[in-house]
Design a protein around this motif. Structure first.
Motif, PDB file in Angstrom:
ATOM      1  N   HIS A 156      45.193  48.123   5.001  1.00  0.00           N
ATOM      2  CA  HIS A 156      46.120  49.025   4.337  1.00  0.00           C
ATOM      3  C   HIS A 156      47.082  49.633   5.350  1.00  0.00           C
ATOM      4  CE1 HIS A 156      42.780  51.534   5.780  1.00  0.00           C
ATOM      5  NE2 HIS A 156      43.683  52.502   5.912  1.00  0.00           N
ATOM      6  N   GLY A 157      48.304  49.894   4.877  1.00  0.00           N
ATOM      7  CA  GLY A 157      49.292  50.555   5.709  1.00  0.00           C
ATOM      8  C   GLY A 157      50.048  49.663   6.655  1.00  0.00           C
ATOM      9  N   VAL A 158      49.954  48.339   6.509  1.00  0.00           N
ATOM     10  CA  VAL A 158      50.647  47.423   7.426  1.00  0.00           C
ATOM     11  C   VAL A 158      51.562  46.477   6.648  1.00  0.00           C
ATOM     12  CG1 VAL A 158      48.931  47.501   9.257  1.00  0.00           C
ATOM     13  CG2 VAL A 158      48.638  45.883   7.390  1.00  0.00           C
ATOM     14  N   VAL A 215      51.866  53.098  12.562  1.00  0.00           N
ATOM     15  CA  VAL A 215      52.963  52.433  13.278  1.00  0.00           C
ATOM     16  C   VAL A 215      52.406  51.398  14.263  1.00  0.00           C
ATOM     17  CG1 VAL A 215      54.851  52.783  14.902  1.00  0.00           C
ATOM     18  CG2 VAL A 215      54.547  54.362  13.002  1.00  0.00           C
ATOM     19  N   LEU A 216      51.367  51.773  15.007  1.00  0.00           N
ATOM     20  CA  LEU A 216      50.790  50.847  15.980  1.00  0.00           C
ATOM     21  C   LEU A 216      50.149  49.641  15.304  1.00  0.00           C
ATOM     22  CD1 LEU A 216      49.207  53.383  18.495  1.00  0.00           C
ATOM     23  CD2 LEU A 216      51.191  51.925  18.872  1.00  0.00           C
ATOM     24  N   ARG A 217      49.521  49.851  14.148  1.00  0.00           N
ATOM     25  CA  ARG A 217      48.935  48.714  13.432  1.00  0.00           C
ATOM     26  C   ARG A 217      50.019  47.766  12.932  1.00  0.00           C
ATOM     27  NH1 ARG A 217      44.812  52.217  11.269  1.00  0.00           N
ATOM     28  NH2 ARG A 217      46.017  52.513   9.358  1.00  0.00           N
ATOM     29  N   ASN A 218      51.145  48.310  12.457  1.00  0.00           N
ATOM     30  CA  ASN A 218      52.243  47.451  12.028  1.00  0.00           C
ATOM     31  C   ASN A 218      52.805  46.653  13.193  1.00  0.00           C
ATOM     32  OD1 ASN A 218      53.411  47.752   9.058  1.00  0.00           O
ATOM     33  ND2 ASN A 218      52.543  49.739   9.624  1.00  0.00           N
ATOM     34  N   ILE A 219      52.921  47.286  14.360  1.00  0.00           N
ATOM     35  CA  ILE A 219      53.413  46.576  15.545  1.00  0.00           C
ATOM     36  C   ILE A 219      52.445  45.462  15.933  1.00  0.00           C
ATOM     37  CG2 ILE A 219      53.858  46.831  18.018  1.00  0.00           C
ATOM     38  CD1 ILE A 219      54.956  49.622  17.413  1.00  0.00           C
ATOM     39  N   TYR A 231      44.576  45.366  16.957  1.00  0.00           N
ATOM     40  CA  TYR A 231      44.754  45.826  15.578  1.00  0.00           C
ATOM     41  C   TYR A 231      43.456  46.419  15.021  1.00  0.00           C
ATOM     42  CZ  TYR A 231      45.576  45.593  10.543  1.00  0.00           C
ATOM     43  OH  TYR A 231      45.676  45.904   9.218  1.00  0.00           O
ATOM     44  N   CYS A 232      42.334  45.767  15.306  1.00  0.00           N
ATOM     45  CA  CYS A 232      41.055  46.266  14.789  1.00  0.00           C
ATOM     46  C   CYS A 232      40.627  47.566  15.475  1.00  0.00           C
ATOM     47  CB  CYS A 232      39.981  45.202  14.974  1.00  0.00           C
ATOM     48  SG  CYS A 232      40.224  43.715  13.979  1.00  0.00           S
ATOM     49  N   LYS A 233      41.074  47.800  16.709  1.00  0.00           N
ATOM     50  CA  LYS A 233      40.686  49.013  17.425  1.00  0.00           C
ATOM     51  C   LYS A 233      41.491  50.237  16.995  1.00  0.00           C
ATOM     52  CE  LYS A 233      40.003  49.164  21.794  1.00  0.00           C
ATOM     53  NZ  LYS A 233      40.163  49.032  23.247  1.00  0.00           N
ATOM     54  N   ILE A 234      42.748  50.008  16.562  1.00  0.00           N
ATOM     55  CA  ILE A 234      43.622  51.152  16.262  1.00  0.00           C
ATOM     56  C   ILE A 234      43.138  51.880  15.021  1.00  0.00           C
ATOM     57  CG2 ILE A 234      45.976  51.820  15.651  1.00  0.00           C
ATOM     58  CD1 ILE A 234      46.954  49.441  17.270  1.00  0.00           C
TER      59      ILE A 234
END
Length: 609
Positions: A309-311, A539-543, A606-609
């Motif tokens: 979610h959120g990406v 934002v970091l997950r989208n990046i 991505y999994c850590k953020i």
């Protein structure tokens, strides 16, 4: 009151007369921190040194053994590539088959011994052998087995003139692949503490066996690509380059005639997956080798979870890049080599696509780095062989692409005549260098960050000062986005009596550190509160999602034959055909692996953020 249950310590006894008059101080027991057996005592340090010496010696011996095996294998590969007298493909395959059989024996012995002692508590490295990594290597292994089946069919078609080793090798490779995947699923997290010297030799032998199998696959795939490249150069008008095809077709007819050409073309589409399988297996085994005899840190690893979610924005942009890549590769492979005009148009199309994608990836990486610069989250500096290997591989494999890019830049600047389409190669090569530089910084900092939470010392420093039960107010922007006083400091009623009144909560770090942090928190900009909490993570997950899909997109073209470094033609004129082809053939496998490894690292980020 008995001592040790809250009673005050007994006063020190006065020294006796003999002790006062003695010129030497009385003998006293060593202080606790120097007592024998204590971690800081000299005896303990000497014991640790004596204990680590055999491990270092075994590590040096096993690594030298593996390097000698690897060098011998590379010489077999070189002899076959240059058609050396007396050394052929049969000798190479016999050597590789012997290495695989030796690894199979070791893996069977290790699995049997582990199952016999399965009730014992075994140490595990929580960072090694992630489930998604084992799933990826399983997928590549299945395709590798399919490739082996095609090789068996190719051998049956040309059985009249092929050596028996070409039929035995794919069978042994398939058995080796299946058992190795089973071994990695069950034991890639092991921290071996018994039979350490023997295990070091077994694991490092497995590492370099997979590296030699990887080099063999790279050489086979490169020969196929080189033949196609030589044919395309004729259509581009580079007739002054000597064209000699390196044809390894067996000198007999295939039965049935239509089977072998179809199998031959199908094999080269599966080689990229086989190449990724071998290099992934070698990296997982290398982490296992580094973990032998390792002391486990007390730091607990937080289990990573995949959250989708959120990406939406990152996924849309990444999937758009992936779909565009597939279209560009299809058009490129159809147009290149048809005519000079179509080949030049295909090169320009690829350069424009790659320039746009690299600019977007560089911008996304810069945004992620900027967010990290404004964040106060602490870094995880615990010992972690898997994380260190990831960072080293990112920089090491990126050097292959940088080598090719700088060669292209130099060729464009030094060439006497430059066709119009070659000018697009200049910004493409520059962006290829800059984008990897930015992406490496973003990934390396991401994998060294604590997952998903602010460090406790920073949280406490945000709101810590209490005077007579009243907290000083923070700027409004921080109160909206950041943690409040109730998040980090206990209420006045819950504090011990000594903390009420004119009391100040402080970290052990000291008064000066706290005062400076408090002044920064009161500043007008209040930059630590920029994109905090869920907004920052989103934002970091989208990046990370966007960069993950973009790296998959950039892995596809060179893996499946879309290589403008071959088809441009200008570099061959400046450097010479054979020197440039050697450079590309040596550097391209590392460049291809960089994209897959960067994608794997970004998935972990991505999994850590």
């Amino acid at each position: 009151m008995p001592e040790g249950q809250g009673a005050p310590a007994a006063p020190l006894a006065a020294p006796s007369d003999s002790e006062r008059g003695s010129p030497w101080p009385a003998a006293r027991p060593p202080p606790p921190f120097l007592a024998p057996g204590f971690p800081g005592s000299p005896a303990t340090r000497r014991g640790a040194v004596r204990e680590s010496f055999p491990q270092k010696l075994a590590e040096a011996l096993s690594s030298q053994y593996a390097l000698n095996v690897f060098v011998a294998g590379l010489l077999f590969l070189l002899a076959w590539a240059v058609h050396a007298s007396g050394v052929g493909k049969r000798d190479l395959l016999c050597f590789l088959t012997a290495l695989m059989l030796l690894q199979l024996l070791w893996m069977l012995w290790y699995v049997r011994r582990s199952s016999a002692h399965r009730r014992l508590i075994r140490l595990k490295d929580a960072y090694a052998g992630a489930r998604w990594l084992r799933g990826s290597i399983t997928l590549f292994a299945v395709i590798t087995v399919i490739l082996g089946c095609l090789k068996i069919g190719y051998f049956i078609g040309f059985s009249e003139c092929l050596s028996a080793t070409e039929g035995v090798f794919p069978v042994a490779h398939a058995a080796h692949t299946l058992l190795q995947v089973y071994f990695l699923w069950g034991h890639s997290k092991d921290i071996i503490q018994s039979f350490k010297t023997l295990e070091r030799f077994g694991v490092i032998h497995s590492v370099f066996t997979n590296l030699l199998l990887w080099a063999n696959s790279v050489l086979n795939e490169s020969k196929h690509q080189l033949n196609e490249h030589k044919e395309r150069l004729i259509t581009l008008g580079f007739g002054n380059i000597t064209i000699v095809l390196d044809d390894h077709t067996p000198p007999c007819n295939c039965t049935p005639p239509t089977l072998c050409p179809a199998i031959s073309h199908g094999m080269y589409y599966l080689y990229p997956f086989n190449i990724e399988y071998q290099i992934l297996a070698s990296t997982m085994l290398y982490v296992l080798w580094k973990n032998i005899g390792r002391k486990v840190d007390s730091h607990q690893h937080r289990k990573m979870q995949f959250r989708s979610h959120g990406v939406l924005l990152g996924l849309i942009l990444g999937l758009t890049a992936l779909a565009t890549t597939i279209g560009v590769v299809v058009v490129y492979l159809i147009q290149i080599g048809r005519s000079k005009t179509k080949s030049e148009a295909a090169l320009i199309m690829f350069y424009l696509y790659a320039i746009t994608l690299l600019m977007l990836m560089g911008a996304a990486g810069l945004v992620g780095i900027r967010i990290y610069r404004l964040d106060e989250q602490s870094l995880d500096d615990s010992k972690n062989p898997a994380r260190k290997l990831d960072a080293d591989l990112l920089v090491g494999t990126a050097s292959g692409s940088w080598f090719i890019s700088w060669g292209s830049i130099l060729a464009i600047l030094c060439a006497e005549s430059r066709p119009p389409y070659t000018w697009f190669n200049l910004p493409y090569s520059i962006l290829a260098v800059v984008e990897k530089y930015i992406q490496n910084l973003f990934i390396i900092e991401s994998i060294h960050r604590e997952p998903g939470k602010l460090s406790e010392d920073i949280r406490t420093l945000r709101v810590v000062t209490v005077y007579s039960g009243n907290a000083l107010s923070l700027p409004a922007s921080c109160l909206r986005n950041g943690p409040t006083a109730g998040d980090v400091a206990p209420q006045a009623s819950e504090m011990p009596p000594a903390a009420n009144g004119n009391a100040r909560l402080r970290e052990v770090g000291g008064r000066e550190k706290e005062d400076k942090s408090w002044e920064r928190a009161q500043g007008p900009a209040c930059h630590p509160c920029f994109l905090q909490g869920n907004a920052q993570r989103r934002v970091l997950r989208n990046i990370a999602a966007f960069l993950f899909l973009c790296n998959i997109s950039l892995w596809i073209p060179p893996a499946f034959g879309c290589r403008p470094e071959y088809d441009n033609g200008l570099e061959e004129i400046v450097f010479g055909f054979e020197p440039w082809i050697i450079v590309v053939n040596l550097a391209m496998p590392f460049s291809i692996f960089y994209r897959m490894h960067a994608a794997a690292s970004l998935f972990e980020v991505y999994c850590k953020i």
